[in-house]
Design a protein around this motif. Structure first.
Motif, short mmCIF file in Angstrom:
data_model
loop_
_atom_site.label_atom_id
_atom_site.label_comp_id
_atom_site.label_asym_id
_atom_site.label_seq_id
_atom_site.Cartn_x
_atom_site.Cartn_y
_atom_site.Cartn_z
N SER A 52 -1.09 -0.09 -12.78
CA SER A 52 0.14 0.64 -13.06
C SER A 52 1.37 -0.24 -12.94
CB SER A 52 0.29 1.79 -12.07
OG SER A 52 0.47 1.27 -10.76
N VAL A 56 2.08 -0.19 -4.63
CA VAL A 56 1.60 0.95 -3.86
C VAL A 56 0.23 0.76 -3.20
CG1 VAL A 56 2.87 2.67 -5.22
CG2 VAL A 56 0.60 1.96 -5.97
N PRO A 74 -3.74 4.46 -4.89
CA PRO A 74 -3.32 5.86 -4.76
C PRO A 74 -2.86 6.44 -6.08
CG PRO A 74 -1.62 4.41 -3.90
CD PRO A 74 -2.78 3.53 -4.25
N LEU A 75 -2.59 5.60 -7.06
CA LEU A 75 -2.10 6.16 -8.32
C LEU A 75 -3.23 6.65 -9.20
CD1 LEU A 75 0.98 4.05 -9.41
CD2 LEU A 75 0.84 6.51 -9.21
N HIS A 76 -4.15 5.76 -9.53
CA HIS A 76 -5.20 6.21 -10.43
C HIS A 76 -6.60 5.93 -9.90
CE1 HIS A 76 -2.40 7.64 -13.40
NE2 HIS A 76 -1.72 6.53 -13.25
N LYS A 77 -6.72 5.67 -8.59
CA LYS A 77 -7.99 5.69 -7.87
C LYS A 77 -8.97 4.56 -8.18
CE LYS A 77 -6.63 9.73 -6.33
NZ LYS A 77 -5.88 9.85 -5.12
N GLN A 78 -8.55 3.52 -8.90
CA GLN A 78 -9.47 2.40 -9.04
C GLN A 78 -9.71 1.79 -7.66
OE1 GLN A 78 -6.53 2.49 -10.62
NE2 GLN A 78 -7.03 2.79 -12.79
#
Ligand code: SRM
Ligand SMILES: Cc1cc2nc3c(=O)[nH]c(=O)nc-3n(C[C@H](O)[C@H](O)[C@H](O)COP(=O)(O)OP(=O)(O)OC[C@H]3O[C@@H](n4cnc5c(N)ncnc54)[C@H](O)[C@@H]3O)c2cc1C
Ligand code: SF4
Ligand code: FES
Lengths: 115, 857
Positions: A52, A56, A74-78
């Motif tokens: 992203s 973060v 925390p954004l897209h869980k990778q």
């Protein structure tokens, strides 16, 4: 990774500022570093989520996958391998890792810059 | 003749199935198919027609799938059939055929009673009929149905759901006379009356009378009484639509219908008939299953096969009304020498009758009223040996009745709608089908009326197929099992749980689940001790992470009601911290663009002004939306705002497997969209109707009616139970709709557990909710009060005064938003990001600058 120019150790904070299995962000020579304290020891990765672009990663959930210590963005869980910075979900994606150690109850970080 | 031009007249349920069956077999496209349908819509699920009043849309009822090889012409009724020239005629022209299939269905029979042509009198057959009924019922108060059969009761329920005081008039001395015997009929009547439907039995309707406005106003009955009704539905039976065949000189059955042989062919070798319009060997069938069987027969024959109609299953089950009634086989015991076993239990108000052969070995038929759990198994056993001793079969299910599907013979029809036998299902399971959806796709079982789905599950169980319910690599247990382990064993920490019941260190799947379980069980502040490490970043910072690494702040505004003073505070806070401000879809205000270290400062101001956390970040209760209701609205019949506020305050902070949303509308106009919520409440003249299991999102679902006309106290008890049962038993990230769908027995089961207390759980569930309500405390206030907890809200552990330098804003429409493109991704090569790729990286964002309209002064 060919050569690595290694900088100095920077003292960041007392060890007890790190909650177990949770990360914090630190600013080391202008670089945002994510520090984690787990039962497997201390880890330091770049704080920037490579997918992203947001800073973060220190806020992700810490855990394990097949025995490998991990943090999930925390954004897209990778999920990333805390030891190597490699993304376990997306081939070819990784985040830089840095060196971290504890001396006399103080956490110290040394940036690694791959060239 | 097995190829050429094929014309199908009628695109109803059977016509559609016929086309599909033919296309599936006709792989070489030997037939060129034209379908002519009178209705303006393609085929839809008429069996579930009444679901339309439950909010199921016409699209959801659709059965039609387009097929390149089939020309479908809608709104085009066939008016003539010329057998010599082999053409059918419509208003648009002629269609020649080499083979013709009539699938014209039935029309509703309207008895020759004066006044049936008045406005306000309807039949109940098509979606258009239902739409017209709904439109006419708006604002009206009373309704009546002429006919107390299966269809009449469905129509009565529909009128009831439209808010009308409803009457049913039936000429026979009992309801559902065709399916149910006298004793069963008496029991059924009690259930129906209890729902508030008034029944008039053994009496004819002699006339319908208009009111002053010319629309229907009352029914006159044979006994001289009058029944007031603003809406009348005539459901007095159906008649086959055989007019084309009749005019073309084809033979009809003794009671009408296009006469066909066992191969579904008329005396004209080019003309076939299927579905309700066909009289197979002289007999018409008014159910969909025999129609489907005919469709298969003709599809087979048109490709040179020799299939014959296998005979019909007349089993029926009353859908809706919440009353279990089922009838199957020789329900009235007309077989020579047959025996009856009956079972009446006034306590549970169940009635059951089994009809057995004279040697008591073979099941011939039966009637079930009050509890139809045994229906699927019994229905499949008709004509074969009993799957258990009669009384054990009829005893309530939890007595271990042994009515298991596994005991059925292989040839028993498990799904009679689609003629699927137990052997077929077992073969599919052996072939790899591991769950009900797979079985549905592979055998079609369970795809029509759905009553066989419980048996499909039993057969999967019997075959030893267990779907993995493991949460993730760290726990073999499902969320529900973990919940019970934590609750029963009194476990308070993740480390204890994973040490004793799991392996490894946990991950982003199991950790938040366990955090939620611990929170639901009231283990206090969600961020204390080890729990802190379990939370998603949103729960960790009690705010919602945005794409640029900032957070949003959503104060709770219960029911969407907010005072001017509080609005001003929000405005001031947003201005002072330079936050982007937007009204959310949940009737409150979201403030975006806060950095972690600003969150406590922002919340200090909000808490001081009386705001609390809105839990926009948690898998927890979000909002209870309201409409203004009788506070202001001229239509409101109850205090919808007051209830919404009360519900939101009662359930705030409740942690759940997924987020929870609710809404309360002040009347049936439903301005709060309560039926799109996990639990929605709609006011009635006398109380509240409760709907459960709705959601928006990717797969929108309307909530289904769960209980009617509740007092506020009754409503609260039911919602308490509903939410706690959901919290305890649902899967991770399973919204209430999916939870109910996955439940054995679905909504009926839920009603049994929560209304009738069939598991004896209600008191415990209410007590658990009482504990939640009693121990609620605002997470943000608790955080602000504790310096330890505040420590984590820092930008950098070694430089708390330096804000994250990567965060920067630009101004769009007068407000700050993250700079597009943002900080460039570093290590990731272009295009490696894959699916979850955010807009900042991808490049397909559509600009929406249309230019501002100029304002003339
Ligand atoms: C802010 C808001 C949009 C808005 O600008 O109006 C919003 C924003 C988000 N929604 Fe929503 N939803 C918002 C109303 C809705 C609604 C409308 C409603 O509540 O009436 C829906 C449809 C109704 C429903 O949920 O059934 C809705 C369906 C979703 C879904 C799909 C849920 C589903 O079951 O399919 C998600 C994804 C999820 O939760 O897994 C989602 C997830 C999200 C998240 C939390 C995604 C995320 O993780 O970042 C968004 C972040 C919120 C934030 O940063 O503050 N949001 N979202 C709305 C906040 C309402 C509030 O006051 O709390
Ligand atoms: C409210 C309701 C509930 C029901 N519940 C059940 C149930 O629980 N179980 C069950 O088994 N059955 C049930 N049924 C019956 C079931 O719907 C029918 O058996 C089934 O629809 C019959 O299919 P069909 O194709 O023969 O007729 P239809 O579905 O009626 O289709 C016939 C179509 O042909 C069209 N048509 C007629 N004449 C012409 C023409 N000249 N030219 C062009 N088009 C024409 C009609 O407009 C119609 O669209 C229910 C019916 C209703 C109305
Ligand atoms: S739902 Fe009814 S009471 Fe509420 S605002 Fe709409 S019309 Fe008024
Ligand atoms: S019995 Fe109706 S769908 Fe199977």
């Amino acid at each position: 990774m060919t050569t690595a120019s290694v900088l100095d150790w920077t003292t960041v904070c007392p060890l007890d500022r790190l909650e177990s299995d949770r990360g914090v962000a630190a600013l080391v020579d202008g670089v945002q570093v994510a520090l984690f304290r787990t039962a497997d020891g201390l880890f330091a990765l770049d704080n920037q989520d490579p997918v992203s672009g947001a800073y973060v990663l220190s806020r992700g959930i810490v855990g394990s996958r097949n025995g490998v210590p991990t943090v999930a963005s925390p954004l897209h869980k990778q999920v990333y391998d805390l030891r190597t910075g490699d993304c376990l979900d997306l081939p070819g994606v990784s985040v830089s890792r840095h060196e971290v150690r504890c001396r006399d109850g103080l956490v110290e970080v040394r940036l690694r810059q791959e060239e | 003749m097995n190829g050429g031009r094929l014309v199908v007249v009628g695109n109803g349920m059977v016509g559609q199935r016929f086309v599909e069956a033919l296309r599936a077999r006709d792989t070489e496209q030997r037939w060129q198919v034209t379908v002519l349908g009178e209705e303006r819509r393609p085929a839809y699920d008429r069996v579930r027609l009444s679901a339309y009043f439950d909010g199921v849309s016409a699209e959801e009822l659709n059965l039609h799938t387009p097929d390149d090889g089939v020309e479908l012409r809608l709104g085009e009724a066939v008016t003539g059939l010329d057998r010599d020239r082999r053409v059918v005629t419509t208003a648009h022209g002629e269609y020649p055929y080499d083979a013709l299939v009539l699938a014209t269905g039935s029309y509703p029979f309207v008895p020759p009673v004066p006044g049936t042509d008045l406005p306000g009198v309807f039949v109940y057959r098509t979606l258009d009929d239902l739409a017209a009924i709904r439109a006419h019922a708006a604002g009206r108060r009373t309704g009546a149905v002429v006919g107390g059969g299966l269809l009449g009761l469905e129509a009565a329920n529909a009128l009831r759901l439209l808010g009308l005081a409803t009457h049913v008039v039936e000429f026979a001395p009992r309801l559902m006379p065709v399916q149910v015997d006298t004793a069963g009929g008496a029991m059924l009547r009690r259930y129906v009356e209890e729902l508030g439907v008034t029944t008039h039995l053994g009496v004819a309707t002699t006339a319908l009378r208009p009111g002053p406005d010319g629309t229907v106003r009352a029914l006159e009955l044979g006994d001289g009484t009058a029944v007031e009704a603003d809406v009348v539905v005539v459901a007095a039976g159906i008649r086959p639509r055989d007019e084309l065949a009749r005019a073309a000189g084809l033979d009809l059955g003794p009671r009408g219908g296009v006469l066909v042989d066992a191969g579904c062919r008329t005396a004209d070798e080019r003309i076939w008939a299927v579905g309700e319009c066909a009289a197979v060997d002289g007999v018409c069938h008014g159910l969909v299953a025999p129609g489907y069987a005919m469709a298969e027969v003709v599809a087979d024959r048109l490709l040179g096969g020799a299939a014959t109609f296998p005979g019909a299953d007349t089993a029926t089950k009353l859908k809706l009304l919440g009353v279990d009634v089922a009838s199957f086989g020789d329900a009235h015991g007309t077989t020579e020498g047959c025996l009856d076993v009956t079972f009446t239990d006034p306590a549970t108000r169940t009635y059951a009758k089994l009809v057995l052969s004279d040697d008591a070995r073979t099941l011939l038929g039966g009637v079930l009223v009050g509890d139809a759990t045994a229906y699927p198994t019994l229905r499949a056993s008709v004509g074969g040996p009993l799957p258990g001793p009669p009384l054990a079969l009829l005893a309530p299910a939890d007595a271990g009745g042994g009515a298991g599907a596994a005991a059925l013979p292989g040839t028993a029809q498990v799904c009679s709608c689609n003629a699927v036998t137990k052997d077929d299902v077992d073969a599919a399971i052996a072939g790899g089908c591991a769950d009900v959806p797979a079985l549905k796709a592979c055998t079609r079982a369970g795809t029509s009326c759905g009553s066989c789905v419980p048996m499909l599950k039993q057969l999967l169980d019997a075959a030893g197929v267990r779907q993995s319910t493991a949460l993730c690599e760290h726990f073999d247990a499902s969320r529900q099992e973990l919940f019970d382990i934590v609750r029963v064993r009194g476990i308070r920490t993740f480390s204890q749980l994973i040490a004793e019941h799991g392996r490894g260190r946990g991950c982003d799947i199991c950790k938040p689940v366990v955090a939620s379980i611990l929170a639901s069980l009231g283990s206090g502040y969600v961020l204390d001790g080890e729990q802190a490490s379990l939370q998603d970043t949103n729960d960790h910072f009690l705010a919602n992470l945005q794409r640029d690494g900032t957070y949003s702040v959503v104060p709770r505004i219960p029911g969407g009601e907010v005072s001017p003073e509080k609005l001003i505070v929000i405005g001031e806070v947003a201005r002072d911290f330079n936050l982007y401000t937007k009204i959310t879809g949940g009737q409150r205000i979201d403030l975006f663009g806060a950095r972690v270290e600003q969150l406590p400062l922002i919340w200090r101001r909000l808490v001081d002004a009386g705001f609390e956390s809105g839990h926009a970040y948690g898998k927890a209760l979000r909002t209870v939306k309201s409409c203004v209701g009788d506070t202001w609205c001229r239509y409101g019949v109850q205090d919808s705002v007051g209830l919404a506020v009360a519900l939101e305050l009662r359930y705030r902070g409740l942690r759940a497997p997924h987020k929870l949303k609710s809404a309360v509308s002040g009347c049936a106009r439903e301005c709060a969209e309560a039926r799109s919520k996990d639990f929605g409440v709609i006011a009635t003249e006398t109380g509240w109707n409760l709907y459960v299991g709705g959601n928006g999102g990717f797969r929108p679902r309307h909530a289904e009616l769960f209980a009617t006309d509740l007092s506020t106290q009754e409503l609260i008890s039911l919602v308490d139970r509903f939410l706690m049962y959901y919290v305890r038993t649902a899967d991770r990230l399973q919204r209430t709709s999916a939870w109910i769908e996955a439940m054995d027995g679905g909504l009926d089961h839920l009603r049994a557990v929560l209304v009738e207390d069939s598991l004896g759980l209600c008191a415990e569930l209410e007590a658990a909710m009482a504990r939640h309500v009693g121990s609620y405390s605002d997470e943000w206030r608790d955080t602000l009060d504790d310096p330890e907890r505040l420590r984590r809200f820092t930008s950098f552990v070694n430089a708390p005064d330096v804000p994250d330098p990567s965060i920067s804003f630009e101004v769009v429409r007068g407000q700050p938003v993250p700079v597009r493109g943002g900080p460039p991704p570093t290590t990731a090569g272009p295009g490696t990001a894959g699916a979850g790729e955010p807009a900042a990286v991808g490049g397909r964002r559509q600009p929406v600058t249309l230019g501002m309209p100029e304002v003339r002064r």
